[in-house]
Each structure stands twice: as structure tokens, then as C-alpha cells.
Design a protein around this motif. Structure first.
Motif, PDB file in Angstrom:
ATOM      1  N   LYS A  76     -14.863   1.171  17.800  1.00  0.00           N
ATOM      2  CA  LYS A  76     -14.016   1.325  18.987  1.00  0.00           C
ATOM      3  C   LYS A  76     -14.866   1.133  20.241  1.00  0.00           C
ATOM      4  O   LYS A  76     -16.034   1.522  20.277  1.00  0.00           O
ATOM      5  CB  LYS A  76     -13.360   2.712  19.002  1.00  0.00           C
ATOM      6  CG  LYS A  76     -12.440   2.945  20.199  1.00  0.00           C
ATOM      7  CD  LYS A  76     -11.944   4.390  20.267  1.00  0.00           C
ATOM      8  CE  LYS A  76     -10.831   4.656  19.285  1.00  0.00           C
ATOM      9  NZ  LYS A  76     -10.210   5.998  19.523  1.00  0.00           N
ATOM     10  N   ASP A 118     -11.285  -1.922  18.026  1.00  0.00           N
ATOM     11  CA  ASP A 118     -10.219  -1.239  18.763  1.00  0.00           C
ATOM     12  C   ASP A 118     -10.687  -1.006  20.194  1.00  0.00           C
ATOM     13  O   ASP A 118     -11.825  -0.566  20.405  1.00  0.00           O
ATOM     14  CB  ASP A 118      -9.894   0.120  18.120  1.00  0.00           C
ATOM     15  CG  ASP A 118      -9.226  -0.036  16.766  1.00  0.00           C
ATOM     16  OD1 ASP A 118      -8.602  -1.082  16.535  1.00  0.00           O
ATOM     17  OD2 ASP A 118      -9.343   0.894  15.940  1.00  0.00           O
ATOM     18  N   VAL A 169      -9.852   0.769  24.011  1.00  0.00           N
ATOM     19  CA  VAL A 169      -9.110   1.630  24.930  1.00  0.00           C
ATOM     20  C   VAL A 169      -9.297   1.053  26.320  1.00  0.00           C
ATOM     21  O   VAL A 169     -10.426   0.940  26.809  1.00  0.00           O
ATOM     22  CB  VAL A 169      -9.624   3.081  24.893  1.00  0.00           C
ATOM     23  CG1 VAL A 169      -8.909   3.933  25.946  1.00  0.00           C
ATOM     24  CG2 VAL A 169      -9.439   3.689  23.512  1.00  0.00           C
ATOM     25  N   GLN A 195       0.522  -2.036  31.572  1.00  0.00           N
ATOM     26  CA  GLN A 195       1.052  -1.859  30.217  1.00  0.00           C
ATOM     27  C   GLN A 195       1.364  -3.204  29.569  1.00  0.00           C
ATOM     28  O   GLN A 195       1.110  -3.417  28.375  1.00  0.00           O
ATOM     29  CB  GLN A 195       2.303  -0.975  30.262  1.00  0.00           C
ATOM     30  CG  GLN A 195       2.004   0.479  30.596  1.00  0.00           C
ATOM     31  CD  GLN A 195       3.258   1.294  30.832  1.00  0.00           C
ATOM     32  OE1 GLN A 195       4.282   0.756  31.281  1.00  0.00           O
ATOM     33  NE2 GLN A 195       3.206   2.594  30.550  1.00  0.00           N
ATOM     34  N   CYS A 246      -1.932  -4.942  28.522  1.00  0.00           N
ATOM     35  CA  CYS A 246      -2.491  -4.301  27.329  1.00  0.00           C
ATOM     36  C   CYS A 246      -1.687  -4.663  26.081  1.00  0.00           C
ATOM     37  O   CYS A 246      -2.258  -4.903  25.007  1.00  0.00           O
ATOM     38  CB  CYS A 246      -2.522  -2.786  27.515  1.00  0.00           C
ATOM     39  SG  CYS A 246      -3.796  -2.221  28.674  1.00  0.00           S
ATOM     40  N   ALA A 247      -0.373  -4.706  26.236  1.00  0.00           N
ATOM     41  CA  ALA A 247       0.484  -5.053  25.091  1.00  0.00           C
ATOM     42  C   ALA A 247       0.202  -6.473  24.611  1.00  0.00           C
ATOM     43  O   ALA A 247       0.209  -6.746  23.400  1.00  0.00           O
ATOM     44  CB  ALA A 247       1.949  -4.898  25.482  1.00  0.00           C
ATOM     45  N   ALA A 283      -4.411  -3.688  23.385  1.00  0.00           N
ATOM     46  CA  ALA A 283      -5.267  -2.562  23.790  1.00  0.00           C
ATOM     47  C   ALA A 283      -4.409  -1.336  24.099  1.00  0.00           C
ATOM     48  O   ALA A 283      -3.233  -1.451  24.456  1.00  0.00           O
ATOM     49  CB  ALA A 283      -6.094  -2.942  25.010  1.00  0.00           C
ATOM     50  N   GLU A 284      -5.027  -0.169  24.004  1.00  0.00           N
ATOM     51  CA  GLU A 284      -4.365   1.091  24.327  1.00  0.00           C
ATOM     52  C   GLU A 284      -4.720   1.478  25.770  1.00  0.00           C
ATOM     53  O   GLU A 284      -5.899   1.553  26.122  1.00  0.00           O
ATOM     54  CB  GLU A 284      -4.841   2.192  23.380  1.00  0.00           C
ATOM     55  CG  GLU A 284      -4.372   3.591  23.741  1.00  0.00           C
ATOM     56  CD  GLU A 284      -5.145   4.683  23.024  1.00  0.00           C
ATOM     57  OE1 GLU A 284      -4.986   5.858  23.398  1.00  0.00           O
ATOM     58  OE2 GLU A 284      -5.937   4.362  22.109  1.00  0.00           O
ATOM     59  N   LEU A 285      -3.720   1.709  26.622  1.00  0.00           N
ATOM     60  CA  LEU A 285      -3.968   2.038  28.027  1.00  0.00           C
ATOM     61  C   LEU A 285      -4.173   3.537  28.217  1.00  0.00           C
ATOM     62  O   LEU A 285      -3.409   4.356  27.719  1.00  0.00           O
ATOM     63  CB  LEU A 285      -2.794   1.573  28.894  1.00  0.00           C
ATOM     64  CG  LEU A 285      -2.881   1.892  30.392  1.00  0.00           C
ATOM     65  CD1 LEU A 285      -4.078   1.189  31.023  1.00  0.00           C
ATOM     66  CD2 LEU A 285      -1.589   1.499  31.105  1.00  0.00           C
ATOM     67  N   LYS A 286      -5.211   3.873  28.981  1.00  0.00           N
ATOM     68  CA  LYS A 286      -5.485   5.262  29.349  1.00  0.00           C
ATOM     69  C   LYS A 286      -5.837   5.289  30.837  1.00  0.00           C
ATOM     70  O   LYS A 286      -6.665   4.490  31.296  1.00  0.00           O
ATOM     71  CB  LYS A 286      -6.651   5.819  28.530  1.00  0.00           C
ATOM     72  CG  LYS A 286      -6.953   7.306  28.773  1.00  0.00           C
ATOM     73  CD  LYS A 286      -8.137   7.740  27.917  1.00  0.00           C
ATOM     74  CE  LYS A 286      -8.435   9.228  28.073  1.00  0.00           C
ATOM     75  NZ  LYS A 286      -7.386  10.079  27.483  1.00  0.00           N
ATOM     76  N   GLU A 298     -13.757   9.801  23.059  1.00  0.00           N
ATOM     77  CA  GLU A 298     -12.919   8.981  22.178  1.00  0.00           C
ATOM     78  C   GLU A 298     -13.616   8.630  20.863  1.00  0.00           C
ATOM     79  O   GLU A 298     -12.996   8.062  19.972  1.00  0.00           O
ATOM     80  CB  GLU A 298     -12.520   7.682  22.896  1.00  0.00           C
ATOM     81  CG  GLU A 298     -11.549   7.869  24.055  1.00  0.00           C
ATOM     82  CD  GLU A 298     -10.112   7.989  23.575  1.00  0.00           C
ATOM     83  OE1 GLU A 298      -9.828   7.579  22.425  1.00  0.00           O
ATOM     84  OE2 GLU A 298      -9.277   8.489  24.346  1.00  0.00           O
TER      85      GLU A 298
END
Length: 325
Positions: A2, A26, A28, A47, A50-51, A55-58, A103
Motif C-alpha cells: 500500500k 493499493d 490512498v 471522488q 479517484c474512481a 484509489a481510495e480518497l481520504k 494506514e
């Protein structure tokens, strides 16, 4: 495996993530809010980006930390305006490193391109950021990796250096080629997303700190309206359109009165609560000058629980001595 990516929502950071995600890592996407961007307004866009790349948005808010540690005493100074870019980047990477550890990630990613911004992205500046944030070896810049020294992720074989890019300079031809290869849609054109790099915003900041201590609650005030400084030191902010009026109306800051016109369509305004009687009267005249009024007619304005009558100026040219921007 990650990784945590510094993610602005822009094209370069999106492409940088895609290059790493395509190698089975992976990612973030970490967006760090200093208060001087437009994170809330751009949430849907981030968003979407990222989609598209997986990727995962934080989002992490560091407004208070940024003001305390960076904005008013940057070790490496300001850029052209009120932008402490090197210190800002170092702070962001230090925050990203904390998130990386939380993370359970192994390395960091940035969309920076060597030489794209001559002052903050030259080789020395990029190295300074690593030194100041204690991220030496941890930070991989996928778009310029082949033009920089190998990082831990490359040395350890977590990513294949040969599948990364070696972009340098201000041309964006290679990025646009990657866009076509990926099929990326609705990406942003390059531009300054940070208000601190804007000349007019910088004027407001320099003016503000002459008269007051800047706090987190002052950030929203700085983002909207015409800003004026009155003779006795009061700050006046006058909305320029319906959208700005709505934003100003929602601001909760105990340093300011909210001012509205009565019986007359007009801008929503803010005025320093420490305004003298003379500054209040002048503020009322200025606000009315931005309304559609009749010559020499007296109008009424509401200062919270107080009312004040005034006559507008004949011309907006008379407001120039008080106008910051």
C-alpha cells in the motif's frame, strides 16, 4: 503493498497514482486541507478522479497546524506572493508520513514533476522538502522517477522503475499522452489551486496581518467579497454577487457585524465589530454605493440589532482609497 499519495485533484497527482496502481499497489489518495484551497467545492471532482484510477480518497484537515507551523514564519520564505511553497510541501509530506504509518502503508507518492515549477520543483527544492519532512527514500515521484535517484520502493522491487516516467520541465505533452492511453476523463487543466499564490489574495493577507492576528476562523472571510480598509482601521467585506452573499451570510466570526440593506436589494457585508462611529457611517455609504439607489436619497441598513441611515456616494471611484481588492 500500500502507498499514500499526496492528491490535489489535479492531473499530475492522478496520473502518478495510476502509474503505481497499475503495478498492483493499493493507493490512498490523501488530500490535505490547509484552508486555502477549495476542498469542499471540489469533493465531487476528487471522488471522480479517484474512481477512474481506483484509489481510495481520504481528506485530512490541518488548518490550525498549518497556521501555527508554516504560514507566518516559513523557514524557506515566501514565493512571489504569500505562498510558503517549500515549507508547505514539507508540512504536507510530514502529515502524509503520519497517515502512511497509521494506514500500514510502505511508501509515499507525489505528482510533482521535476522543473515544472522553477522555484518549488527544482532538484534542490525537491531535496529540501525530503530533508525537512524526514521522508528521504520514502517519497516516490512516479512522473519524474527516472530523472531522480531511486527510492526505497524501487530499490526493494515494490514497483518497477522501468514502468515509471522521466518527465522534466514545463511541457505537459507526455502527461496528455498518458491521459489518452488511460482514457482519463474530466481532468483539470493545470492551474494554481492554492489561494496563497494569487496576487490579489496575497494583498488581502498582507493587509490583514497589519491590523489583526490571523486565526482559522478568519480564513472563510478572506475567500469572498470586496475587501476594504477604512480610515480608523475597520475591515469591510462586501459581497459581489448572489453566491458570495450566501457564503458571507453563513460566516460565524465574532470579529464582525453582519450588515444588510433594508427595503433595498443589496450585498451582504461584514464589518469589524471594533469599528468607530465614523467607520460605521462610511461603511454604510460604501455598501449603498454598490446598490441601485437614487441620487441623494437616504437608505437604512441593519447592523445586527442596530440600524443606520446613510446616503450612497455619487461614484464608486470615491471608494478607491479604501479598496484592498
Amino acid at each position: 503493498m500500500k502507498a499514500v499519495a499526496l492528491f490535489s485533484g489535479g492531473l499530475d497527482s492522478t496520473l502518478a497514482m495510476k502509474l503505481i496502481i497499475d503495478q498492483g499497489v493499493d493507493v490512498v489518495a490523501l488530500n490535505i486541507n490547509t484552508g486555502f484551497g477549495s476542498t469542499k467545492d471540489r469533493l465531487e471532482h476528487m471522488q471522480n478522479m479517484c474512481a477512474q484510477v481506483g484509489a481510495e480518497l481520504k481528506i485530512v484537515d490541518i488548518e490550525s497546524e498549518f497556521l501555527q507551523d508554516v504560514l507566518f514564519d516559513p523557514k524557506h520564505g515566501y514565493g512571489k506572493n504569500f505562498n510558503p511553497c517549500i515549507d508547505c510541501h514539507a508540512k504536507m509530506f510530514a502529515v502524509a508520513k503520519r497517515v502512511m504509518e497509521a494506514e500500514g502503508a510502505s511508501f509515499l507518492i507525489s505528482g510533482e514533476v521535476l522543473g515544472q515549477r522553477p522555484m518549488s520543483q527544482n532538484k534542490d527544492a525537491l531535496q529540501t522538502v525530503l530533508n525537512e519532512s524526514n521522508c528521504e527514500g520514502l517519497l516516490l515521484r512516479p512522473l519524474s522517477a527516472k530523472a531522480l535517484d531511486p527510492t526505497i520502493a524501487e530499490i526493494e522491487g515494490w514497483v518497477d522503475r522501468e514502468k515509471l516516467e522521466g518527465i522534466s520541465g514545463r511541457s505537459r505533452d507526455r502527461q496528455l499522452e498518458l491521459v489518452k492511453e488511460i482514457g482519463l476523463e474530466d481532468f483539470e487543466s493545470p492551474g494554481g489551486g492554492c489561494l496563497l499564490t494569487d496576487e490579489n489574495f496575497a494583498k488581502k493577507m498582507f493587509d490583514f496581518i497589519k491590523y489583526d492576528t490571523f486565526e482559522v476562523k478568519d480564513i472563510p472571510v478572506m475567500k469572498f467579497g470586496r475587501h476594504l480598509r477604512l480610515p480608523d482601521g475597520a475591515k469591510l467585506v462586501v459581497g459581489r454577487n448572489k453566491d458570495e452573499n450566501a457564503h458571507l451570510q453563513n460566516i460565524q466570526n465574532d470579529k464582525y457585524y453582519h450588515i444588510k440593506t433594508i427595503g433595498l436589494p443589496g450585498p451582504h457585508s461584514l464589518l469589524s465589530k471594533n469599528a468607530t462611529k465614523e467607520d460605521k457611517e462610511l461603511a454604510a455609504r460604501i455598501i449603498l454605493t454598490y446598490c441601485k439607489t437614487q441620487e441623494n436619497k437616504t437608505y437604512t441598513l441593519s447592523f445586527n440589532e442596530e440600524e443606520l441611515k446613510a446616503v450612497p456616494f455619487d461614484s464608486r471611484d470615491e471608494l478607491k482609497p479604501y479598496t484592498i481588492m
